[in-house]
Design a protein around this motif. Sequence first.
Motif, PDB file in Angstrom:
ATOM      1  N   GLU A 162       0.834  -1.208   0.000  1.00 40.25           N
ATOM      2  CA  GLU A 162       0.000   0.000   0.000  1.00 40.25           C
ATOM      3  C   GLU A 162       0.868   1.258   0.000  1.00 40.25           C
ATOM      4  N   ALA A 163       1.972   1.222   0.757  1.00 38.86           N
ATOM      5  CA  ALA A 163       2.860   2.386   0.800  1.00 38.86           C
ATOM      6  C   ALA A 163       3.512   2.633  -0.554  1.00 38.86           C
ATOM      7  N   VAL A 164       3.895   1.578  -1.256  1.00 40.13           N
ATOM      8  CA  VAL A 164       4.499   1.727  -2.583  1.00 40.13           C
ATOM      9  C   VAL A 164       3.481   2.295  -3.561  1.00 40.13           C
ATOM     10  N   ALA A 165       2.223   1.855  -3.453  1.00 36.33           N
ATOM     11  CA  ALA A 165       1.179   2.349  -4.353  1.00 36.33           C
ATOM     12  C   ALA A 165       0.940   3.843  -4.187  1.00 36.33           C
ATOM     13  N   GLU A 166       1.236   4.396  -3.013  1.00 34.57           N
ATOM     14  CA  GLU A 166       1.041   5.826  -2.762  1.00 34.57           C
ATOM     15  C   GLU A 166       2.213   6.681  -3.228  1.00 34.57           C
ATOM     16  N   LEU A 167       3.294   6.054  -3.674  1.00 34.38           N
ATOM     17  CA  LEU A 167       4.445   6.806  -4.153  1.00 34.38           C
ATOM     18  C   LEU A 167       4.161   7.449  -5.499  1.00 34.38           C
ATOM     19  N   ASP A 168       4.970   8.448  -5.874  1.00 32.59           N
ATOM     20  CA  ASP A 168       4.836   9.049  -7.199  1.00 32.59           C
ATOM     21  C   ASP A 168       5.299   8.053  -8.263  1.00 32.59           C
ATOM     22  N   GLU A 169       4.996   8.374  -9.513  1.00 36.40           N
ATOM     23  CA  GLU A 169       5.248   7.430 -10.601  1.00 36.40           C
ATOM     24  C   GLU A 169       6.737   7.084 -10.742  1.00 36.40           C
ATOM     25  N   ARG A 170       7.604   8.066 -10.608  1.00 33.20           N
ATOM     26  CA  ARG A 170       9.041   7.806 -10.753  1.00 33.20           C
ATOM     27  C   ARG A 170       9.542   6.889  -9.633  1.00 33.20           C
ATOM     28  N   VAL A 199      20.368   7.846  -8.237  1.00 32.10           N
ATOM     29  CA  VAL A 199      19.582   6.638  -7.941  1.00 32.10           C
ATOM     30  C   VAL A 199      19.743   6.248  -6.481  1.00 32.10           C
ATOM     31  N   ALA A 200      20.973   6.286  -5.975  1.00 28.85           N
ATOM     32  CA  ALA A 200      21.211   5.929  -4.574  1.00 28.85           C
ATOM     33  C   ALA A 200      20.473   6.871  -3.630  1.00 28.85           C
ATOM     34  N   ALA A 201      20.476   8.169  -3.946  1.00 28.33           N
ATOM     35  CA  ALA A 201      19.774   9.137  -3.095  1.00 28.33           C
ATOM     36  C   ALA A 201      18.266   8.878  -3.111  1.00 28.33           C
ATOM     37  N   HIS A 202      17.734   8.542  -4.282  1.00 21.21           N
ATOM     38  CA  HIS A 202      16.297   8.246  -4.390  1.00 21.21           C
ATOM     39  C   HIS A 202      15.953   6.993  -3.586  1.00 21.21           C
ATOM     40  N   GLU A 203      16.816   5.988  -3.627  1.00 24.36           N
ATOM     41  CA  GLU A 203      16.587   4.778  -2.832  1.00 24.36           C
ATOM     42  C   GLU A 203      16.521   5.117  -1.339  1.00 24.36           C
ATOM     43  N   ARG A 204      17.431   5.956  -0.881  1.00 22.74           N
ATOM     44  CA  ARG A 204      17.448   6.322   0.539  1.00 22.74           C
ATOM     45  C   ARG A 204      16.169   7.044   0.938  1.00 22.74           C
ATOM     46  N   ARG A 205      15.653   7.904   0.052  1.00 27.07           N
ATOM     47  CA  ARG A 205      14.410   8.613   0.370  1.00 27.07           C
ATOM     48  C   ARG A 205      13.248   7.636   0.494  1.00 27.07           C
ATOM     49  N   ILE A 206      13.186   6.652  -0.399  1.00 20.25           N
ATOM     50  CA  ILE A 206      12.114   5.657  -0.330  1.00 20.25           C
ATOM     51  C   ILE A 206      12.216   4.848   0.960  1.00 20.25           C
ATOM     52  N   ARG A 207      13.417   4.444   1.319  1.00 21.67           N
ATOM     53  CA  ARG A 207      13.598   3.676   2.557  1.00 21.67           C
ATOM     54  C   ARG A 207      13.168   4.493   3.777  1.00 21.67           C
ATOM     55  N   ARG A 208      13.588   5.754   3.828  1.00 19.81           N
ATOM     56  CA  ARG A 208      13.223   6.589   4.979  1.00 19.81           C
ATOM     57  C   ARG A 208      11.710   6.738   5.096  1.00 19.81           C
ATOM     58  N   ARG A 209      11.036   6.906   3.956  1.00 15.59           N
ATOM     59  CA  ARG A 209       9.577   7.057   4.001  1.00 15.59           C
ATOM     60  C   ARG A 209       8.914   5.778   4.510  1.00 15.59           C
ATOM     61  N   LEU A 210       9.383   4.639   4.029  1.00 14.57           N
ATOM     62  CA  LEU A 210       8.811   3.375   4.495  1.00 14.57           C
ATOM     63  C   LEU A 210       9.126   3.133   5.967  1.00 14.57           C
ATOM     64  N   GLN A 211      10.334   3.463   6.390  1.00 12.45           N
ATOM     65  CA  GLN A 211      10.690   3.270   7.796  1.00 12.45           C
ATOM     66  C   GLN A 211       9.798   4.088   8.710  1.00 12.45           C
ATOM     67  N   ARG A 212       9.517   5.336   8.314  1.00  6.55           N
ATOM     68  CA  ARG A 212       8.629   6.165   9.142  1.00  6.55           C
ATOM     69  C   ARG A 212       7.235   5.556   9.208  1.00  6.55           C
ATOM     70  N   GLY A 213       6.724   5.094   8.056  1.00  3.53           N
ATOM     71  CA  GLY A 213       5.393   4.491   8.042  1.00  3.53           C
ATOM     72  C   GLY A 213       5.323   3.204   8.849  1.00  3.53           C
ATOM     73  N   LEU A 214       6.331   2.346   8.737  1.00  4.93           N
ATOM     74  CA  LEU A 214       6.344   1.086   9.479  1.00  4.93           C
ATOM     75  C   LEU A 214       6.478   1.326  10.978  1.00  4.93           C
ATOM     76  N   ALA A 215       7.268   2.358  11.349  1.00  2.00           N
ATOM     77  CA  ALA A 215       7.434   2.658  12.773  1.00  2.00           C
ATOM     78  C   ALA A 215       6.119   3.098  13.402  1.00  2.00           C
ATOM     79  N   LYS A 216       5.268   3.801  12.644  1.00  2.00           N
ATOM     80  CA  LYS A 216       3.964   4.219  13.164  1.00  2.00           C
ATOM     81  C   LYS A 216       2.967   3.055  13.205  1.00  2.00           C
ATOM     82  N   ALA A 217       3.067   2.161  12.223  1.00  2.00           N
ATOM     83  CA  ALA A 217       2.073   1.100  12.107  1.00  2.00           C
ATOM     84  C   ALA A 217       2.371  -0.118  12.970  1.00  2.00           C
ATOM     85  N   PHE A 218       3.657  -0.382  13.237  1.00  2.00           N
ATOM     86  CA  PHE A 218       4.029  -1.602  13.951  1.00  2.00           C
ATOM     87  C   PHE A 218       4.981  -1.259  15.094  1.00  2.00           C
ATOM     88  N   THR A 219       4.736  -1.886  16.241  1.00  2.00           N
ATOM     89  CA  THR A 219       5.611  -1.699  17.384  1.00  2.00           C
ATOM     90  C   THR A 219       6.816  -2.634  17.267  1.00  2.00           C
TER      91      THR A 219
END
Length: 423
Positions: A162-170, A199-219
């Motif tokens: 679901e988090a990936v589906a909410e990302l922008d197209e790129r 590409v490496a910087a974009h990967e890091r941004r995606i990881r950070r966004r997912l980490q924030r979402g997972l930290a809120k959703a799961f203990t």
Amino acid sequence: MIGPGYARSDVRVEAFHRGDMDALAAAADQCLEPVWWLATAGFTTTLDGVLTHIGGVPEPDEAILAARSIVAAVLVPERRKDIRSPEALLVAVLTEARTQLVRRAVVDGRAATLAADHERAQLPDGTPNIDAALAAGEPPEPPPDRHFVRSDDPQTLSFCEEAVAELDERSRRLVELRWREAKTRRETAETFTCGTAAVAAHERRIRRRLQRGLAKAFTGPSFGPAALDRLLCRASGQSSLPLITRERLRADILKRTFQTAPRPYGERLRWGLGAGAFAFALWLLMFFRVVPYYDDDVYPTPSVAVTCDGPCAAGGVANLFVTAPADARFVAFWVSGDRALGARLVSPLLISPYGSVFRLPFGARSAHTRVPYPARWPTGLTGTATVTAIFTAERVSPAALAAIANGTRSGVLTSTTTVNLGT
């Protein structure tokens, strides 16, 4: 093939021994999967004559740290010299894996003896025996399809989708290329027509966004890079090592691998102390003025001088010499003095054809240098004339140059000299 599920990488022995990075990368690739499987699925071994089960590392990121330490320890220069073949490399890696993983398991409480029949009956099916693998000189069989508890959980996988589906197209396209299609960073950069750093910087941004979402959703503990890679790759089971994780792990191993062995600490310490003692002795010599101190260095002082071919007189030729400040690039010369009838004259003596400054002669910033252009004294000038050299770092307009010469504008370094003119 050197065993089930393993692709063998040719290790050029000579290049491997001298620390060629391509050879070391090939060697690391050969070792990563067996070490990963042993670290995550666990194995059995005999300790003090008793069969012991070494449990797998429970988190992917902990397993990555263990694998990095094991492979890097085998690729150090003093151990590389004894490895003559891919088979010898594999045996060295399995031996190091046994040593390090047993030590970790004992500290973490994941080592369990299997002395009784009922204890051996609880051993998971397909658990490899590392002693048998070492005796045969073959890698262990891939483990059965066991799972990491958190990163293989259906709820976290669904949240990640679901988090990936909410990302922008790129960003979604990057996830498809890097994590789903297992494209290398260079191949992905070519697709996006950008650099690998982007590409490496974009990967890091995606990881950070997912980490924030997972930290809120799961203990519980945060999801590290390896756990996130598994979620994005839809990977499951201990035997799955995503390409993007493998790339990062290989790079970390090579960062910790020297081409030549560092000198012993004691030798480096002696060199350091010797260099410090030499520097202190040199400082003492400078302090007591035995050798020149850096403040004793003589820097040329900006100056201007004038000579004449024959008597200096109005209408005659003047030869200019100049020493310029270090940051100057241009110069212009003006002269001021009295006319015969008492009028004051401030006039250009030597300027560019456009009425502005011209480039300094070569060497003028380090020594007294003659200007290669002749100057001519203005007509009507008599008595004592003052020659002013105007130094600038940039070109200035004729109006600004005249204001500097007349003293109505400051902020520019100048130097003056006086000349007695005859009639």
